[in-house]
Structures are given as C-alpha cells and as structure tokens.
Design a protein around this motif. Structure first.
Motif: not given
Length: 269
Positions: A31, A45, A93
């Motif tokens: 992430g 995330v 994200p």
C-alpha cells in the motif's frame, strides 16, 4: 510449489503490505503511504490492500485466466465496495501489485510498480520490477533525501514530493499503481518464464528488496541463501538489523526509517 510467506510493519503504524499464497499462486501488495494527506476515502490503506488482495485471489482461481484480467476485475470490484468515497481523488488508496502463478510448464507474472519478482536460476537472478515512479519529480526526491529521516524538514519535503507524484499517478506520462480504475491493470509489466531452470522465486515488497537494491549489503545470492537458511522471517529480520545501524537515513537516504516488509518465497519440488 511450496510457498513460505512473512510480512512485518516498518514501525508502530499498521502494516500496509498484504501477502497470500496457494500452491500455484503468490500475491504481494504494498500500500502506498498517504503521509497524512487527504485521500477522499474513509477506509484507509490497510482496508484497501486487504480488500484488493482477497478479490484478486478470488479472481485468479481460474488458472488459465490472464493476470491482467483478474487484476482489472478485482480493482473494479473493490471500487464498487465504496462508491460513497471520492475515488477520483489523486490520493485515493492505492498499492503496488506483484503476482506469480505457476502452471504446468511456466510461470506467469505481473508487476505493477516497484515490488519486484526475482527468479533464481542456475547461473543468474532475473529481476522483474517497474521503476517508472523513480523518474517522477526527481528534484523533489533529491530534496527529501537531503534531510535526516523523521525530522520536520524531511516530513515536509516528503509531503511536497508525494503531492507532486500524485499528479502523475495513473497517467500516460507518469506511473501506474492499483487504485480505483481497472485500466491500471493493462499498464502492468507481464510475461512468462519457463519452469525449467528455475530453482525458486521470491515475490517481495520494496521494503524487503531494498536490502539488495538500495542498501547493497547483500546480493541476490545472499538473500536467497537467507531465505533457505533462516526463512522469510529471517530475511526481514536482516533488513531490520541493517536499518537499525542507520536509523536517521544518513548512509541510506529513505522516506521511512523502516518500511513495511513482505516476502513470498516460492520453491519448486
């Protein structure tokens, strides 16, 4: 194939990496840090990578399906889970994606952004990685690396760099990551590798691969020897040991003192 996995956070914050495997499939997601900036999403995330990882594994159950199609479907399915969020926000994200799938006579692979897949062969190591992000805003990257990790000056420089990078994310002249649009899947690096001659494969987040690629305190031969000798946890422990000798990033300028680190080590019978 036999797959061993490990993942560990880089510090006190939640781990934003994700890893899963079956006897024929290994997936690593990393992430992208938001450094406190607005993302337009209330989930965060860690939620995003866990959702994407689960949907990706489900989408690739069919062994003959192209990896790009599976990733595109997973991206669209995750986007459909939170339509109330601003998925058009450039900081929505997102994650790097690395996929390895073993077939009867070959490996298929997909790499989107800078989490590498490394094939160990009898006489060499073949690294598949996507470093397009490194060409973005080099002057801001250089500015960030001037300051000690964790200082206010470093934090502010990193924020400016990420803001600028976001404007190039998932654009034709920029770099591509998994975010809210399935189009990104078709900009990944993909290919196939014959099973014959491959001893093992490591699928890594860059928090682990930097032991070789950035810190240069080990070769790929050393890293694979560690994986065989002390396992996936042992390789990550070696990354942490090296980082502890340079906590402020003077020797190895970096964005975090310690990044989330993940590895899937795939061995053939």
């Amino acid at each position: 194939m036999r797959v061993s996995i490990a993942t560990a956070p880089g510090g006190s914050n939640p781990n934003e990496d994700w890893v899963a495997a079956t006897p024929t499939l290994a997936v690593v997601l990393d992430g992208l840090s938001t450094v406190g900036l607005d993302t337009g999403c209330r989930h965060g995330v860690p939620w995003y990578v866990s959702q994407l990882g689960g949907h990706l594994m489900a989408a690739l159950v069919e062994s003959g399906r192209p990896l790009t199609d599976g990733l595109a479907e997973a991206l669209e399915r995750v986007a459909a889970l939170h339509p109330e969020c601003d998925l058009g926000n450039p900081g929505t994200p997102s994650a790097t994606v690395s996929i390895l799938r073993a077939g009867d006579d070959r490996f298929d692979y997909l790499v989107l952004a800078d989490s590498p897949i490394v094939f160990e062969q009898a006489d060499r190591y073949q690294v598949v990685t996507d470093l397009r992000v490194d060409a973005m805003v080099p002057e801001l990257r250089a500015e960030t690396e001037r300051f000690a990790t964790g200082t206010p000056e470093h934090t502010e420089a990193l924020r400016r760099m990420v803001v600028a990078q976001r404007l190039t994310r998932n654009t034709v002249d920029g770099y591509w990551v998994a975010a809210s649009n399935g189009e990104a899947a078709h900009h990944a690096l993909t290919g196939a590798m014959p099973l014959a001659g491959v001893r093992s494969v490591a699928v890594l987040s860059d928090g682990t691969s930097r032991l070789v690629t950035e810190y240069r305190t080990a070769s790929w031969a050393d890293a694979f020897a560690m994986l065989r000798g002390s396992g996936t946890d042992g390789l990550i422990a070696e990354v942490r040991r090296i980082e502890a000798t340079d906590p402020n990033g003077h020797r190895w300028p970096r964005f975090k003192s310690g990044d989330d680190a993940t590895v899937a080590f795939c061995q053939l019978p």
